[in-house]
Design an enzyme around this catalytic site. Structure first.
Site, PDB file in Angstrom:
ATOM      1  N   GLU A  51       0.757  -1.346  -0.215  1.00 36.32           N
ATOM      2  CA  GLU A  51       0.014  -0.064   0.067  1.00 36.32           C
ATOM      3  C   GLU A  51       0.926   1.248  -0.086  1.00 36.32           C
ATOM      4  OE1 GLU A  51      -3.448   1.964   2.906  1.00 36.32           O
ATOM      5  OE2 GLU A  51      -2.835   0.017   3.301  1.00 36.32           O
ATOM      6  N   GLY A 106      -7.022   2.830   9.935  1.00 39.71           N
ATOM      7  CA  GLY A 106      -6.532   1.770  10.705  1.00 39.71           C
ATOM      8  C   GLY A 106      -5.175   1.523  10.543  1.00 39.71           C
ATOM      9  N   SER A 107      -4.179   2.079   9.437  1.00 37.96           N
ATOM     10  CA  SER A 107      -3.039   1.994   9.589  1.00 37.96           C
ATOM     11  C   SER A 107      -2.272   3.295   8.793  1.00 37.96           C
ATOM     12  CB  SER A 107      -2.724   0.654   8.477  1.00 37.96           C
ATOM     13  OG  SER A 107      -2.913   1.106   7.184  1.00 37.96           O
TER      14      SER A 107
END
EC number: 3.6.1.6
Length: 436
Positions: free
Chosen positions: A177, A208-209
């Site tokens: 990603e 979330g990340s």
């Protein structure tokens, strides 16, 4: 394979992902003209019929689902295709919110496909690839529940009039990603062309990340030489560019999950009766907050201390010992920061909602102090602003180790294209980058 006429002159690239904290070095050679993977269906018509092609990418994030419909134009004079435009649409919540009702996730995707049908000419539907890549929202779910959501999406894709490639629906690795976001930003800023001597880094803060990816300048010559040595035994091997990237993804350190960590609500039970308090929230604030299909009762601490220093100590627990400081950071590397970096900066009034802007790390710190100083007053319009701004400050300073004078380019769009990994993922699909 129609890709050979779509991109006959596309330049070869090597992308080496080097995440020093995990001692991983990953190589891939891009050679589109000799690629054996079919990325577009064959049609019985002349190869030079059209130089316009389309692609549809779904970004299934933790807080929402977005659809990107890209229109490309290939010209023989260009080594890289021209991105003509992007049609973008988003909806909330993310697919992970439907973890117990996956049919609703399918309906979300089915509705959003109408955007693609309107953007892509009907005659091009059968050869326009449609893909979905899920990120931290599904990575945080149990494997079986995440797969149930993906299966429902796959069924919707199979029923659609678009071309459905192999592995069209999947959960994307966090490091990939980051690399694909790096490809997007360097493509849009023109740094992937052969005459370019520099690149830009990326900072992506999702729900979330969070990802950091950049090209360490001290490693470039070494990586080029080593990879050329590896290819020397192959007479057909040619190499034009080599990139050794530092890339790291931190699952659980996105903006929304960080809120849970600060509140002490990660994996908590009894949500129907528990109230999660934080000195980062206004003293008089009490309300509900939803994320990932769950609703939390949250409030400030009416009897405790408030302010930036107290909040920072709470936030530091979500960063210290978790985020690594890459020693390869260069002062003159330009970093593009987007997603929640951008959104929170807009909420804080640091940048405009449309054009973004350049900020120093100290600007986040200053605004965090200002937001936290108001927590004793009437609850503001953005009750999480003190927590969010403090977390970003802590992430940049104590996490990644940026100096307070470091300048970041905050962007939502570059050349009218969304700042995200989605474009990079489409380029990966067409050009067979084999990033792994």
């Amino acid at each position: 394979n129609e890709t050979s006429w779509l991109f006959p002159h596309f330049k070869k690239y090597t992308i080496i992902q080097h995440c020093f904290s995990q001692a991983q070095v990953i190589n891939s050679l891009l050679d589109l003209s000799s690629s054996s993977r079919t990325v577009l269906p064959s049609l019985s018509r002349p190869a030079n019929y059209s130089h316009i092609f389309y692609a549809v990418m779904f970004d299934a994030g933790s807080t929402g689902t977005r659809i990107h419909v890209f229109t490309f134009i290939h010209t023989d004079s260009e080594e890289l295709p021209v991105l003509d435009n992007e049609m973008f649409y988003s909806t909330k919540p993310g697919l992970s919110a439907y973890v117990d009702i996956p049919e609703m996730a399918a309906q979300t995707v089915r509705t959003m496909l109408k955007v693609a049908k309107n953007a892509v000419p009907r005659l091009e539907w059968k050869r326009t690839p449609v893909l979905l890549r899920a990120t931290a929202g599904l990575r945080l779910l149990p494997a079986g529940k995440a797969q149930a959501l993906l299966d429902q999406v796959q069924h919707v894709f199979d029923e659609s009039p678009f071309f459905v490639p192999d592995n069209s629906v999947s959960i994307m690795n966090g490091t990939k990603e980051g690399i694909l976001a790096w490809i997007t930003m360097n493509f849009l800023t023109g740094h992937l062309r052969k005459e370019t001597k520099s690149t830009v880094g990326i900072l992506d803060l999702g729900g979330g990340s969070t990802q950091i990816t950049f090209l360490p300048k001290l490693k470039v010559r070494w990586s080029v030489q080593i990879f050329r040595d590896q290819l020397r035994s192959s007479p057909s091997a040619k190499i034009n560019s080599t990139f050794e990237l530092y890339s790291h993804s931190y699952l659980g350190n996105g903006q929304m999950v960080a809120r849970l960590a600060v509140l002490g609500a990660l994996d908590a039970e009894g949500l129907e009766w528990r109230v999660f308090r934080s000195s980062c929230l206004p003293k008089k604030f009490r309300g509900e907050w939803s994320f990932g299909g769950l609703t939390y009762q949250v409030s400030g601490d009416p009897d405790g201390y408030t302010g930036y220093k107290t909040c920072y100590q709470e936030v530091l627990k979500a960063v210290k010992g978790i985020i690594h400081q890459p020693f390869e950071l260069e002062d003159n590397t330009v970093f593009y920061a987007f997603s929640y970096y951008y959104d929170v900066a807009v909420d804080a009034g640091l940048i405009g909602d449309v054009h973004g802007g350049r900020l120093q790390v100290r600007d986040f710190k200053k605004k965090a102090k200002e937001a936290c100083s108001k927590t004793t007053k009437r609850p503001p319009a953005f009750p999480f602003l003190c927590m969010d701004m403090t977390y970003i400050t802590c992430l940049l300073k104590d996490g990644f180790g940026f100096k307070e004078s470091t300048v970041l380019q905050l962007s939502k769009k570059v050349n009218n294209v969304e700042s995200s990994w989605a474009l990079g993922a489409i380029l990966d699909h067409f050009y067979n980058l084999n990033i792994r």
